[in-house]
Design an enzyme around this catalytic site. Sequence first.
Site: not given
Length: 265
Positions: A9, A11, A182
């Site tokens: 991922d 960001d 996250d």
Amino acid sequence: MATSAAFFDLDKTIIAKSSTLAFGRSFYQGGLINRRAVLRSAFAQFVFALSGADEDQMDRMRKYLTAMCTGWDVQQIRDIVNETLHEIIDPLVYNEAVELIVEHKAAGRDVVIISSSGDEVVRPIGEMVGADHVIATRMVVREGRYTGEIEFYAYGRHKADGLRELAAERGYDLTDSYAYSDSITDVPMLEAVGHPYVVNPDKALRKVAAEKQWPTLAFTNAVPLRERLASLKAPQPATSAVMAAGAAGLAALLWYGHSRRSQRD
């Protein structure tokens, strides 16, 4: 060809902020958005940094941004991102993420950034950090401008679909592949590989990770990328992997992706 891959991922996993929101001031200076939009982006970034965005918040922001970006000149977006990329993104890159990228490439794995931010934003960042491939949100483009429609939305289960499609194309063994995120919205992506890791997880993902016994990493140290890559002697980006992919966009772009690293549990 690599037989496995590491899917990251973007960001709050590779960088410490929302990648597209980080360009708010540059878009303002380029005449694309007004001061109110800049302030709204700054506030959204603040909320995003504190708690992450849930699905409803991200959907509202996606609709707002899709409407705002309709009619924007695609080449102007690319030019702004390329001109300000190092100034804006360099200081946000997690040291721990760069180390992981270098380790995976040294082990012979392809590195893939998979982000719901827009292709025009994600692809140059992928080139900068040495990613071999990028999967990102793409918007419909006609006559060089965004129509406001989304061609491919790299979010939730669609991330996992894009991951599997690339794996089939490149011949990756997903049971021997890795994924890092996250956000609870990326559970389908994490479940698609044999080695899932959560990075600075939100509350919901932390609970899932505990139930599934997924390792948890903490990324905390953002260091200027060029300085870090020089010290690690990281491989140069594969330019063939960052060719422009046609209709790609910057709308649903702004509120998607997340994460970080420190020590493996």
